[in-house]
Design a protein around this motif. Structure first.
Motif, PDB file in Angstrom:
ATOM      1  N   GLY A   1       0.814  -1.213   0.000  1.00 57.79           N
ATOM      2  CA  GLY A   1       0.000   0.000   0.000  1.00 57.79           C
ATOM      3  C   GLY A   1       0.843   1.257   0.000  1.00 57.79           C
ATOM      4  O   GLY A   1       0.558   2.228  -0.717  1.00 57.79           O
ATOM      5  N   LYS A   2       1.914   1.270   0.794  1.00 52.16           N
ATOM      6  CA  LYS A   2       2.814   2.433   0.819  1.00 52.16           C
ATOM      7  C   LYS A   2       3.470   2.637  -0.538  1.00 52.16           C
ATOM      8  O   LYS A   2       3.611   3.769  -1.011  1.00 52.16           O
ATOM      9  CB  LYS A   2       3.880   2.240   1.904  1.00 52.16           C
ATOM     10  N   ALA A   3       3.896   1.525  -1.160  1.00 55.58           N
ATOM     11  CA  ALA A   3       4.512   1.633  -2.476  1.00 55.58           C
ATOM     12  C   ALA A   3       3.522   2.213  -3.487  1.00 55.58           C
ATOM     13  O   ALA A   3       3.886   3.032  -4.337  1.00 55.58           O
ATOM     14  CB  ALA A   3       5.003   0.269  -2.940  1.00 55.58           C
ATOM     15  N   TYR A   4       2.266   1.792  -3.379  1.00 58.15           N
ATOM     16  CA  TYR A   4       1.247   2.275  -4.312  1.00 58.15           C
ATOM     17  C   TYR A   4       1.056   3.792  -4.187  1.00 58.15           C
ATOM     18  O   TYR A   4       1.076   4.518  -5.195  1.00 58.15           O
ATOM     19  CB  TYR A   4      -0.076   1.563  -4.067  1.00 58.15           C
ATOM     20  N   VAL A   5       0.867   4.288  -2.980  1.00 53.31           N
ATOM     21  CA  VAL A   5       0.585   5.720  -2.823  1.00 53.31           C
ATOM     22  C   VAL A   5       1.811   6.568  -3.152  1.00 53.31           C
ATOM     23  O   VAL A   5       1.678   7.722  -3.576  1.00 53.31           O
ATOM     24  CB  VAL A   5       0.063   6.032  -1.398  1.00 53.31           C
ATOM     25  N   GLN A   6       3.008   6.006  -2.973  1.00 54.73           N
ATOM     26  CA  GLN A   6       4.211   6.752  -3.326  1.00 54.73           C
ATOM     27  C   GLN A   6       4.428   6.795  -4.831  1.00 54.73           C
ATOM     28  O   GLN A   6       4.861   7.807  -5.377  1.00 54.73           O
ATOM     29  CB  GLN A   6       5.432   6.148  -2.632  1.00 54.73           C
ATOM     30  N   ARG A   7       4.124   5.697  -5.519  1.00 52.00           N
ATOM     31  CA  ARG A   7       4.358   5.627  -6.959  1.00 52.00           C
ATOM     32  C   ARG A   7       3.208   6.187  -7.777  1.00 52.00           C
ATOM     33  O   ARG A   7       3.409   6.670  -8.891  1.00 52.00           O
ATOM     34  CB  ARG A   7       4.608   4.167  -7.358  1.00 52.00           C
ATOM     35  N   PHE A   8       1.983   6.104  -7.256  1.00 54.49           N
ATOM     36  CA  PHE A   8       0.807   6.538  -8.010  1.00 54.49           C
ATOM     37  C   PHE A   8      -0.053   7.465  -7.138  1.00 54.49           C
ATOM     38  O   PHE A   8      -1.199   7.135  -6.807  1.00 54.49           O
ATOM     39  CB  PHE A   8      -0.010   5.325  -8.469  1.00 54.49           C
ATOM     40  N   PRO A   9       0.487   8.617  -6.766  1.00 63.58           N
ATOM     41  CA  PRO A   9      -0.223   9.494  -5.813  1.00 63.58           C
ATOM     42  C   PRO A   9      -1.550  10.038  -6.337  1.00 63.58           C
ATOM     43  O   PRO A   9      -2.413  10.433  -5.542  1.00 63.58           O
ATOM     44  CB  PRO A   9       0.790  10.632  -5.569  1.00 63.58           C
ATOM     45  N   ASP A  10      -1.741  10.060  -7.650  1.00 61.16           N
ATOM     46  CA  ASP A  10      -2.974  10.616  -8.209  1.00 61.16           C
ATOM     47  C   ASP A  10      -4.047   9.553  -8.454  1.00 61.16           C
ATOM     48  O   ASP A  10      -5.163   9.883  -8.869  1.00 61.16           O
ATOM     49  CB  ASP A  10      -2.675  11.334  -9.534  1.00 61.16           C
ATOM     50  N   ARG A  11      -3.713   8.303  -8.207  1.00 56.97           N
ATOM     51  CA  ARG A  11      -4.681   7.213  -8.419  1.00 56.97           C
ATOM     52  C   ARG A  11      -5.361   6.890  -7.090  1.00 56.97           C
ATOM     53  O   ARG A  11      -4.922   6.035  -6.331  1.00 56.97           O
ATOM     54  CB  ARG A  11      -3.968   5.974  -8.967  1.00 56.97           C
ATOM     55  N   LYS A  12      -6.435   7.564  -6.804  1.00 57.57           N
ATOM     56  CA  LYS A  12      -7.044   7.521  -5.469  1.00 57.57           C
ATOM     57  C   LYS A  12      -8.158   6.484  -5.330  1.00 57.57           C
ATOM     58  O   LYS A  12      -8.553   6.147  -4.216  1.00 57.57           O
ATOM     59  CB  LYS A  12      -7.600   8.903  -5.105  1.00 57.57           C
ATOM     60  N   ARG A  13      -8.714   6.004  -6.430  1.00 59.28           N
ATOM     61  CA  ARG A  13      -9.875   5.111  -6.360  1.00 59.28           C
ATOM     62  C   ARG A  13      -9.432   3.665  -6.605  1.00 59.28           C
ATOM     63  O   ARG A  13      -8.957   3.334  -7.688  1.00 59.28           O
ATOM     64  CB  ARG A  13     -10.929   5.529  -7.383  1.00 59.28           C
ATOM     65  N   ILE A  14      -9.638   2.814  -5.599  1.00 59.12           N
ATOM     66  CA  ILE A  14      -9.134   1.439  -5.667  1.00 59.12           C
ATOM     67  C   ILE A  14     -10.293   0.454  -5.524  1.00 59.12           C
ATOM     68  O   ILE A  14     -11.115   0.570  -4.604  1.00 59.12           O
ATOM     69  CB  ILE A  14      -8.099   1.185  -4.559  1.00 59.12           C
ATOM     70  N   LEU A  15     -10.356  -0.481  -6.442  1.00 55.05           N
ATOM     71  CA  LEU A  15     -11.309  -1.593  -6.377  1.00 55.05           C
ATOM     72  C   LEU A  15     -10.533  -2.840  -5.955  1.00 55.05           C
ATOM     73  O   LEU A  15      -9.434  -3.082  -6.451  1.00 55.05           O
ATOM     74  CB  LEU A  15     -11.947  -1.820  -7.761  1.00 55.05           C
ATOM     75  N   THR A  16     -11.070  -3.617  -5.022  1.00 50.49           N
ATOM     76  CA  THR A  16     -10.359  -4.811  -4.561  1.00 50.49           C
ATOM     77  C   THR A  16     -11.076  -6.081  -5.020  1.00 50.49           C
ATOM     78  O   THR A  16     -12.296  -6.109  -5.174  1.00 50.49           O
ATOM     79  CB  THR A  16     -10.220  -4.848  -3.022  1.00 50.49           C
ATOM     80  N   LEU A  17     -10.281  -7.138  -5.229  1.00 48.65           N
ATOM     81  CA  LEU A  17     -10.795  -8.421  -5.700  1.00 48.65           C
ATOM     82  C   LEU A  17     -10.194  -9.545  -4.866  1.00 48.65           C
ATOM     83  O   LEU A  17      -8.980  -9.598  -4.668  1.00 48.65           O
ATOM     84  CB  LEU A  17     -10.421  -8.624  -7.178  1.00 48.65           C
TER      85      LEU A  17
END
Length: 332
Positions: free
Chosen positions: A160-176
């Motif tokens: 999760g930390k890697a995601y927000v650091q690498r893709f800070p503008d991608r705020k909407r997440i769908l989980t599967l």
């Protein structure tokens, strides 16, 4: 026990009989079970010699994962220790797992990946009262030297930390999720904590009971009917990344959506090359085996007992850069 007579009786080669009874790889579960039923109490078992000895019980499926764990254990054990390996097919194996445990029961120490079969777990519990055991991956609540495994929550949190650091503008997440095991749920909880603390929104959760099967076409239809153009990233729990990547490739979305999750890179190579998978958390299988082997070595050669019964091996996080996976360094 006459190997040639047994081979002739079942119309198989003597080498297959030897491989099966010595718990080597490359023998089907059906053949192994047939031969053990035939030989009964005459089945061979590994015997302790002059050197310290360790018995290692491992599954073979999937080979890309457990084969690397095997390599790690082999790397850690020196020549001063006799190592005897006994293989069974998968984590769900019953009788195969019992046969494997019987084979190494007389050795000084055991390294065991527990089968989920209740009969095998009961056998392991009985063995743990007689021999020191090192568990790999997931342990049982029995006496043991240590359990070497992953910290599932921390793995998810770091992804999760890697995601927000690498893709800070991608705020909407769908989980599967297509697997509802405790480890998978802990990883998802860690991931959700990291991304929601950073201001991301979980727009929906797709569970196995929401869809008729985990196949790509079913996932694609479900996403199209409920979430199309409503998310930036599809977070995949254990075992879902390949299906999810194929599902997203079937959809026509307004934005550039992609997947992140936990999978072996080799089994997802097409979706890494086409950029559909952007972040992967990968178990460090070699270090998992190596740590178990090191604990066994220290105990057998130096009588050293680990300070903690829990040894955690962090997963590695990779970022996809133009179809190539690179180590993803986290900033604090």
């Amino acid at each position: 026990m006459d190997v040639n007579k047994i081979a002739k009786k079942f119309n198989i080669s003597p080498s297959t009989v030897r491989k099966a009874l010595l718990h080597e790889r490359g023998v089907s579960p059906q053949t192994r079970e047939m031969l053990f039923a035939a030989v009964g109490d005459e089945a061979p078992y590994a015997k302790a010699g002059a050197k310290p000895s360790v018995g290692i019980v491992l599954p073979t499926n999937p080979s890309y994962y457990w084969g690397v764990v095997y390599d790690g254990i082999k790397q850690a054990l020196p020549r001063e220790i006799d190592a005897h390996f006994a293989f069974f097919s998968s984590l769900g194996s019953g009788r195969e797992g019992i046969y494997a445990l019987d084979y190494i029961r007389q050795l000084d120490l055991c390294i065991v990946v527990p089968s989920i079969a209740p009969a095998v777990q009961a056998k392991i519990a009985a063995l743990s009262a007689e021999r020191p055991i090192v568990y790999v991956s997931d342990g049982l609540d029995t006496p043991r030297l240590a359990t070497v495994h992953m910290d599932y929550y921390d793995d998810g949190f770091r992804l999760g930390k890697a995601y927000v650091q690498r893709f800070p503008d991608r705020k909407r997440i769908l989980t599967l999720h297509v697997h509802n095991g405790l480890g998978s749920q802990m990883r998802t909880n860690g991931f959700k904590k990291a991304v929601t603390d950073a201001g991301c929104t979980i727009v929906g959760n797709i569970e196995l009971e929401d869809i008729t099967s985990p196949f790509a076409s079913v996932i694609a239809r479900h996403i199209h009917s409920k979430y199309l153009n409503g998310f930036d990233c599809l977070y995949c729990g254990t075992g879902a990344t390949a299906y999810a990547s194929l599902a997203l490739s079937k959809l026509k979305t307004k934005n550039d959506v992609f997947c992140i999750g936990y999978e072996n890179p080799k089994s997802n190579e097409p979706y890494i090359k086409n950029g559909m998978i952007r972040l992967l958390s990968v178990h460090n299988a070699f270090s998992l085996g190596e740590k178990a082997g090191e604990i066994a070595k220290e105990y057998l050669l130096n009588q050293t007992v680990p300070e903690s019964k829990e040894a955690f091996i962090p997963s590695e996080i990779f970022i996809n850069e133009n179809g190539v996976l690179l180590n993803c360094e986290l900033s604090h």
